[in-house]
Motif scaffolding. Sequence first.
Motif, mmCIF file in Angstrom:
data_model
loop_
_atom_site.group_PDB
_atom_site.id
_atom_site.type_symbol
_atom_site.label_atom_id
_atom_site.label_comp_id
_atom_site.label_asym_id
_atom_site.label_seq_id
_atom_site.Cartn_x
_atom_site.Cartn_y
_atom_site.Cartn_z
ATOM 1 N N PRO A 163 0.818 -1.226 0.000
ATOM 2 C CA PRO A 163 0.000 0.000 0.000
ATOM 3 C C PRO A 163 0.849 1.273 0.000
ATOM 4 O O PRO A 163 0.475 2.258 -0.632
ATOM 5 N N LEU A 164 1.998 1.226 0.664
ATOM 6 C CA LEU A 164 2.852 2.420 0.716
ATOM 7 C C LEU A 164 3.353 2.801 -0.673
ATOM 8 O O LEU A 164 3.362 3.984 -1.029
ATOM 9 N N THR A 165 3.767 1.781 -1.458
ATOM 10 C CA THR A 165 4.253 2.040 -2.815
ATOM 11 C C THR A 165 3.136 2.667 -3.641
ATOM 12 O O THR A 165 3.356 3.626 -4.386
ATOM 13 N N SER A 166 1.918 2.122 -3.460
ATOM 14 C CA SER A 166 0.796 2.649 -4.207
ATOM 15 C C SER A 166 0.510 4.100 -3.796
ATOM 16 O O SER A 166 0.347 4.976 -4.646
ATOM 17 N N ILE A 167 0.513 4.370 -2.483
ATOM 18 C CA ILE A 167 0.250 5.737 -2.002
ATOM 19 C C ILE A 167 1.288 6.700 -2.571
ATOM 20 O O ILE A 167 0.952 7.730 -3.171
ATOM 21 N N SER A 168 2.571 6.363 -2.425
ATOM 22 C CA SER A 168 3.588 7.319 -2.869
ATOM 23 C C SER A 168 3.545 7.489 -4.390
ATOM 24 O O SER A 168 3.773 8.588 -4.892
ATOM 25 N N GLY A 169 3.197 6.424 -5.113
ATOM 26 C CA GLY A 169 3.082 6.529 -6.570
ATOM 27 C C GLY A 169 1.997 7.508 -6.979
ATOM 28 O O GLY A 169 2.221 8.385 -7.824
ATOM 29 N N PHE A 170 0.826 7.378 -6.347
ATOM 30 C CA PHE A 170 -0.287 8.272 -6.711
ATOM 31 C C PHE A 170 -0.019 9.713 -6.269
ATOM 32 O O PHE A 170 -0.383 10.660 -6.968
ATOM 33 N N VAL A 171 0.646 9.881 -5.121
ATOM 34 C CA VAL A 171 0.991 11.232 -4.661
ATOM 35 C C VAL A 171 1.920 11.887 -5.680
ATOM 36 O O VAL A 171 1.717 13.038 -6.094
ATOM 37 N N GLU A 172 2.919 11.132 -6.125
ATOM 38 C CA GLU A 172 3.881 11.655 -7.096
ATOM 39 C C GLU A 172 3.189 12.070 -8.399
ATOM 40 O O GLU A 172 3.450 13.145 -8.928
ATOM 41 N N THR A 173 2.292 11.197 -8.871
ATOM 42 C CA THR A 173 1.589 11.507 -10.121
ATOM 43 C C THR A 173 0.741 12.768 -9.955
ATOM 44 O O THR A 173 0.669 13.601 -10.865
ATOM 45 N N LEU A 174 0.123 12.910 -8.782
ATOM 46 C CA LEU A 174 -0.670 14.126 -8.532
ATOM 47 C C LEU A 174 0.238 15.351 -8.543
ATOM 48 O O LEU A 174 -0.088 16.378 -9.145
ATOM 49 N N GLN A 175 1.405 15.217 -7.901
ATOM 50 C CA GLN A 175 2.340 16.347 -7.849
ATOM 51 C C GLN A 175 2.859 16.710 -9.233
ATOM 52 O O GLN A 175 3.161 17.862 -9.507
ATOM 53 N N ASP A 176 2.939 15.696 -10.099
ATOM 54 C CA ASP A 176 3.464 15.927 -11.449
ATOM 55 C C ASP A 176 2.442 16.544 -12.390
ATOM 56 O O ASP A 176 2.675 16.634 -13.587
ATOM 57 N N GLY A 177 1.294 16.893 -11.894
ATOM 58 C CA GLY A 177 0.330 17.586 -12.755
ATOM 59 C C GLY A 177 -1.043 16.947 -12.806
ATOM 60 O O GLY A 177 -2.003 17.605 -13.216
ATOM 61 N N ALA A 178 -1.164 15.679 -12.414
ATOM 62 C CA ALA A 178 -2.468 15.006 -12.499
ATOM 63 C C ALA A 178 -3.513 15.710 -11.630
ATOM 64 O O ALA A 178 -4.717 15.603 -11.889
ATOM 65 N N ALA A 179 -3.045 16.462 -10.621
ATOM 66 C CA ALA A 179 -3.969 17.134 -9.704
ATOM 67 C C ALA A 179 -4.782 18.226 -10.417
ATOM 68 O O ALA A 179 -5.820 18.663 -9.923
ATOM 69 N N GLU A 180 -4.302 18.654 -11.578
ATOM 70 C CA GLU A 180 -4.996 19.716 -12.328
ATOM 71 C C GLU A 180 -6.392 19.241 -12.778
ATOM 72 O O GLU A 180 -7.316 20.031 -12.829
ATOM 73 N N ASN A 181 -6.484 17.970 -13.088
ATOM 74 C CA ASN A 181 -7.760 17.415 -13.567
ATOM 75 C C ASN A 181 -8.607 16.958 -12.376
ATOM 76 O O ASN A 181 -8.243 16.011 -11.688
#
Length: 255
Positions: A49-67
């Motif tokens: 679960p930690l790998t999944s959490i940090s992966g999604f956080v990173e993707t959000l930080q990389d711009g996915a949060a805009e959508n």
Amino acid sequence: IIAILYTSKLIKPINEMEKQLKITMDENKKAEKIRKDFVANVTHELKTPLTSISGFVETLQDGAAENPEIRRKFLDIIAIESARLKRLIEDILIISDIENKREVNTDSDINVREAIEEILAALEPILEAKKVSVSTYFAYEIYIGGNYDRFKQLMMNLIENAVKYSHDGGAIFIAAKKVEGKVHISVKDQGIGISEEHLPRLFERFYRVDKSRSQKVGGTGLGLAIVKHIAALFEAEIKVESELGKGSTFTVIFK
Ligand code: ADP
């Protein structure tokens, strides 16, 4: 002289001692292996679960949060995975507490009906969500000796599983009665059931019949291991009867 010693049984105790020592060493080795496997499993289970959490956080930080849509979806996944981490840590702490014989409190007389009614009240939201009905039967005045919180934990895990592995709209039956002076408490469901080949390994830590199904219903794979540990504290015996597709009955027999 040796022959005389053998026949006079003088040498036997030494042999017995050696045998005993070997058994103890084998047991220590086995315990050490179980401990090492557990640590490896825990590490793996926590990492996922930690790998999944940090992966999604990173993707959000990389711009996915805009959508906004993607943002909501990813945040939902992060919430689910965090909840899973929390449950895992809680279950690991329970096992460690039991192994270290840390008693929560040491009341002596447990009113079985009261404890189970408290559990059912706590489970009301998930019972409601799955439309699962529970009926109970309590023989008059059923008490057992031991730790109230531990007893509740044991019963909670069995009842939670019965709900988790029931179909929507299913029925659960809980009964507490005395048979030949012993208290028998059974939790019966009409859910997915377990095929025979899995029964011997069911109480092992992290053993699941179907890992993805277990995760979907919020399982950690530690529930029955905790049940086994607590039953041992109570010197109770556990019996499982199950048929694939028909349902399962877990019975705890207190001495
Ligand atoms: P989990 O957290 O995965 O439920 P448990 O240790 O509580 O872990 O149970 C181990 C496995 O036993 C589960 O993954 C499930 O496959 C099976 N199981 C336990 N209780 C039931 C039940 N009442 N009906 C069907 N399968 C069950």
